[in-house]
Design an enzyme around this catalytic site. Structure first.
Site, PDB file in Angstrom:
ATOM      1  CG  HIS A 160      43.678  41.527  41.769  1.00  0.00           C
ATOM      2  ND1 HIS A 160      44.949  41.311  41.311  1.00  0.00           N
ATOM      3  CD2 HIS A 160      43.592  42.864  41.969  1.00  0.00           C
ATOM      4  CE1 HIS A 160      45.614  42.451  41.246  1.00  0.00           C
ATOM      5  NE2 HIS A 160      44.799  43.410  41.641  1.00  0.00           N
ATOM      6  CG  ASP A 190      46.330  38.564  39.867  1.00  0.00           C
ATOM      7  OD1 ASP A 190      45.093  38.544  39.816  1.00  0.00           O
ATOM      8  OD2 ASP A 190      46.981  39.558  40.261  1.00  0.00           O
ATOM      9  N   GLY A 270      44.339  50.365  41.779  1.00  0.00           N
ATOM     10  CA  GLY A 270      43.837  50.904  40.519  1.00  0.00           C
ATOM     11  C   GLY A 270      44.848  50.769  39.401  1.00  0.00           C
ATOM     12  CB  SER A 272      45.707  45.920  39.765  1.00  0.00           C
ATOM     13  OG  SER A 272      46.266  45.945  41.046  1.00  0.00           O
ATOM     14  N   GLY A 327      42.081  16.638  42.117  1.00  0.00           N
ATOM     15  CA  GLY A 327      40.709  16.504  42.619  1.00  0.00           C
ATOM     16  C   GLY A 327      40.584  16.409  44.124  1.00  0.00           C
TER      17      GLY A 327
END
Length: 446
Positions: A160, A190, A270, A272, A327
């Site tokens: 992110h 992430d 910040g 992160s 899918g």
């Protein structure tokens, strides 16, 4: 003769009285000497007994009062040494890792309309306009250098932090800025890996064993909170394993669960992507998120390194994480029922959301009354399309496992299946239960 003229009050003493008094003093003196001798003997005996008792107590209890004072002094000194040791460990651990920590700057294209002045020279009433693109800072996060190879340094950070970037820059602890290249990203975990030139980079963060963490263990979060630059915060491990629901599409619907370390160290915007380290200066987690709510303080989360490193290895090798791919783009049946009741929203099996037209089509579902959980197919591609699944099919089971949501569908595929495995899909179509067999593949970028 005075008023009080008697022997009792008079200052005059007769000869007879003086003689009697002298004799009485002699007798009293002899008696006093005898009494003093007895008292002295008793006093000496008592003192000797008391001294002996004190000596015996001292022998049994390491010196009596003096020993207690000595023990207390030793305990105080030990506490002081422990405090100094903790302080030094904190300083040494942070000094070991900080040179490897970087700020990550996400830059994105910003489009500006520039008016062409009219005849009066007023640009506000332009007849024509042109567009100018410019890179602007869209976000700031953190990261850390964990590997050097073939003239390149590799940085671990959060997905992110890098998502939607048109360009990335990193700022080293020296203040120098360098262009960064994305090697790989993974939304599910992430995590992301960046690459920069390794010129002048000497420090690499050491990766530790996150499974060795214990509750109440001291940890340090390093990063770039609120864009303020290199910063440290210290706390303890509140919980070594916490499961937190997340919304991959940021639409408020939880469609995945993240296993994290819960800490009370301050982790703000910040931070992160920055490292969470132990007092040995080893990275045990990647600072990832914070619960931001009224009345919530000191509740931060970090991805354990033992979970992150296999993902990072895949990103380095492939640029992505190979996972079995069914899918289907989906919406939860529960969300459909909520929408029918006046609520709106949806979630999908990937980063693609269902359109309004698809949601409207899903409103025409025909299902048995007792079917209240499942996954609506909004679009079938790849393996699902080849197996014959179509729009509005409602998946209720994979193999023998009941599937009531997109999260459950993902968890079954990612934890129980591998690329190339076969899976039996059970679903409702027009109110009738049917099955289809398909082979899971690796997802291809669309």
């Amino acid at each position: 003769m005075g008023l009080f003229d008697d022997d009792f009050y008079s200052t005059k003493v007769s000869r007879r009285t003086r003689a009697f008094s002298k004799e009485r003093r002699i007798l009293s003196s002899k008696q006093t000497r005898r009494n003093w001798s007895s008292v002295r003997i008793a006093f000496i005996s008592s003192s000797t007994s008391a001294i002996a008792a004190v000596l015996l107590f001292g022998l049994f209890f390491n010196g009596g009062v003096g020993g207690s004072a000595k023990v207390q002094a030793v305990s105080t000194a030990k506490m002081s040494d422990d405090s100094e040791s903790l302080e030094m460990k904190t300083i040494q651990a942070s000094a070991k890792v900080r040179p490897a920590v970087v700020s990550v700057i996400n830059e994105q294209q910003q489009v500006f309309s520039m008016g062409v002045p009219n005849e009066e020279g007023e640009g506000s009433e332009s007849k024509e306009s042109t567009e100018k693109n410019s890179l602007q800072q869209a976000g700031v996060g953190s990261g850390f250098i964990f590997k050097k190879e073939n003239g390149k340094a590799y940085i671990m950070t959060n997905y992110h932090v890098t998502v939607d970037a048109d360009a990335l820059k990193v700022t080293l602890i020296s203040g120098e800025e360098r262009a960064a290249k994305i090697i790989g990203e993974d939304q599910i975990s992430d995590l992301a890996v960046l690459e920069i030139d390794d010129k002048g980079i000497d420090t690499i963060a050491e990766i530790g064993d996150s499974s060795a963490l214990q509750p109440a263990e001291f940890v340090i979060a390093i990063g770039n909170p609120l864009g303020l630059g290199d910063s440290l915060s210290m706390g303890i491990v509140s919980k070594t394993r916490q499961i937190v629901p997340v919304s991959l599409n940021q639409d408020g619907n939880y469609d995945w669960e993240q296993e994290v370390i819960q800490v009370d160290a301050s982790i703000n915007q910040g931070n992160s992507g920055g490292p969470l380290i132990n007092l040995d200066g080893q990275v045990v987690g990647i600072n990832s998120m914070k619960i931001a709510d009224i009345g919530v303080e000191g509740l931060g989360f970090a991805i354990p390194t033992n979970n992150a490193m296999p993902i990072v290895s895949d990103l380095l090798a492939n640029g992505y994480v190979p996972r079995p791919y069914l899918g289907v783009y989906t919406m939860d049946l529960a969300q459909y029922f909520a929408q029918q009741g006046g609520s709106a929203g949806g979630e999908s099996d990937s980063s693609k959301d269902g359109s309004d037209d698809e949601a409207e089509g899903a409103a025409q579902l025909i299902l048995p009354e007792d079917v209240r959980a499942g996954v609506i197919v909004l679009e079938a591609v790849g393996p699902a399309k080849e197996a014959g699944l179509v729009f509005n099919d409602v998946i209720v089971r994979l193999d023998k496992q009941a599937v009531g949501s997109t999260m459950e569908l993902r968890k079954y595929l990612y934890s129980k299946k591998h690329i190339g495995d076969k899976v039996e899909v059970t679903f409702y179509r027009d109110g009738k239960l049917t099955t289809a067999q398909l082979s899971l593949t690796d997802k291809v970028e669309e």
